[in-house]
Design an enzyme around this catalytic site. Sequence first.
Site, PDB file in Angstrom:
ATOM      1  N   ASP A   1       0.825  -1.208   0.000  1.00 26.20           N
ATOM      2  CA  ASP A   1       0.000   0.000   0.000  1.00 26.20           C
ATOM      3  C   ASP A   1       0.863   1.264   0.000  1.00 26.20           C
ATOM      4  O   ASP A   1       1.894   1.320   0.675  1.00 26.20           O
ATOM      5  CB  ASP A   1      -0.885  -0.009   1.257  1.00 26.20           C
TER       6      ASP A   1
ATOM      7  N   GLU B   1       1.289  -0.326  -4.977  1.00 29.46           N
ATOM      8  CA  GLU B   1       0.354   0.742  -5.380  1.00 29.46           C
ATOM      9  C   GLU B   1       1.120   2.051  -5.414  1.00 29.46           C
ATOM     10  O   GLU B   1       1.399   2.653  -4.375  1.00 29.46           O
ATOM     11  CB  GLU B   1      -0.798   0.840  -4.375  1.00 29.46           C
TER      12      GLU B   1
END
Length: 481
Positions: free
Chosen positions: A231, A261
Amino acid sequence: MNGIMMQYFEWNLPDDGNFWKKLKEDAKHLSEIGVTAVWIPPACKATGTNDVGYGIYDLWDLGEFDQKGSVRTKYGTKQELIDAINELHAHKIGVYFDAVMNHKAGADRTEKFMAREVNPDNREQRTSDPYEIEGWTGFDFPARADKYSDFKWHWYHFTGTDFNQANGKTAVYQILGQNKDWADNVDSEHGNYDYLMYADIDFDHPEVIEEMKRWGAWVAKELNLDGFRLDAIKHINDQYMKHFLDAVRAERGQDFYAVGEYWKPDKASLDEYLAAVQYKTDLFDVPLHFNLFQASEQGKDYDLQNILNDSLVKTHPALSVTFVDNHDSQWGSSLQSQVQSWFKPQAYALILLMNVGYPCIFYGDYYRLGDRESPHRLIIDILLSARKKYAYGEQRDYFDHPRTVGFVRMGDDEHPGSGLALLISNGENGNKVMNVGEHRKGEVWREYTGNVKSEVTIDEQGNGNFLVEGGNVAVWVKKDA
Ligand code: CA
């Protein structure tokens, strides 16, 4: 490998603790439609059961300890998660864990330390002198009582925070102390984009580095994971991330998967990141997502010849995870850029049938968003079936018209009858002569989605004149294959 990932959650799932059980029940179906890995929602204890999981409180609490008001997370208990993973593995489906490492939320107590305010739009610009603030940076995890880790977090393990309890003021506070600064190796947006939200973890602190690497290896083993979804990596020191993946793979094997990400439509930033981490992780193809979004917004005014331009899948096909939408892009979310409904079939046809990229199907597109059933499940099922039966062999592109583009997959010997011709349209009804190989002369082809009812006979040169309905998708395959 011809893998298919599913992002198995969306933003507005019910806070009922039943999700791991539902995932377990769905394992068989997922394997039947060809899903080979699921990216599960962030499974660590967060600020409360209504938290999607990105407001992470305790990395070592996977729904096992009575913290933040419950034992379970939004999705259920640790044991239910383990049961779901076992069932997925029994159906040969890998599990990717959403590793939220940038920040921590919901501290147990405040601490006093020196900080200064910075300009939120340029974090290198100081907007106050240093002064003492009272921030939420003390993490003791009393109910876990040192199980798995006795690490206690303090202000000096963080680089920044956003709230001063002493005067109630919200700001971006840079924490001051020995060797304290924003991380160097992060995205340069806002001057330095180390700080995103909550208490920002300092990956230059040796105690933090050790603790986080130990956690990564532990959670991978504890849950028998197959990979990580990383993340918010544009806010995390990229050199730490490289060492983190090395540490986890030293324990779990070199094929332990990772996809990061890096939420930025600018491909150059993604290229730089990949080089900085020595290509140790895949990245979500955010530039492609934005192309799909733009195409859906602009309708027939979008030139479909550009649909793959400046995408990661073009320059780093083996490192690109192609996707249409996710929990952040979905309507109403923080990075809202949802591909319009009319263009979803075209978008999914592209990512599922082309010969490069690792496609990721969004739960919200397949099942539902909130209470609303997705209208796209049927076409995704058809495309998945087409991928499994026909999407093999060399790809020949026909990105040669602004409103009708497509490609041919030539098929291969391993999959008798394979090969297909894809057309997508954002305008009027269209047709395109495409070559499927001279050896196919005389074959009769049909349209697999049911959108076009006619048949096409392949001519002496291997050409077919394939049709597509305006603003739709057509997948042509050999009849009776
Ligand atoms: Ca950070």
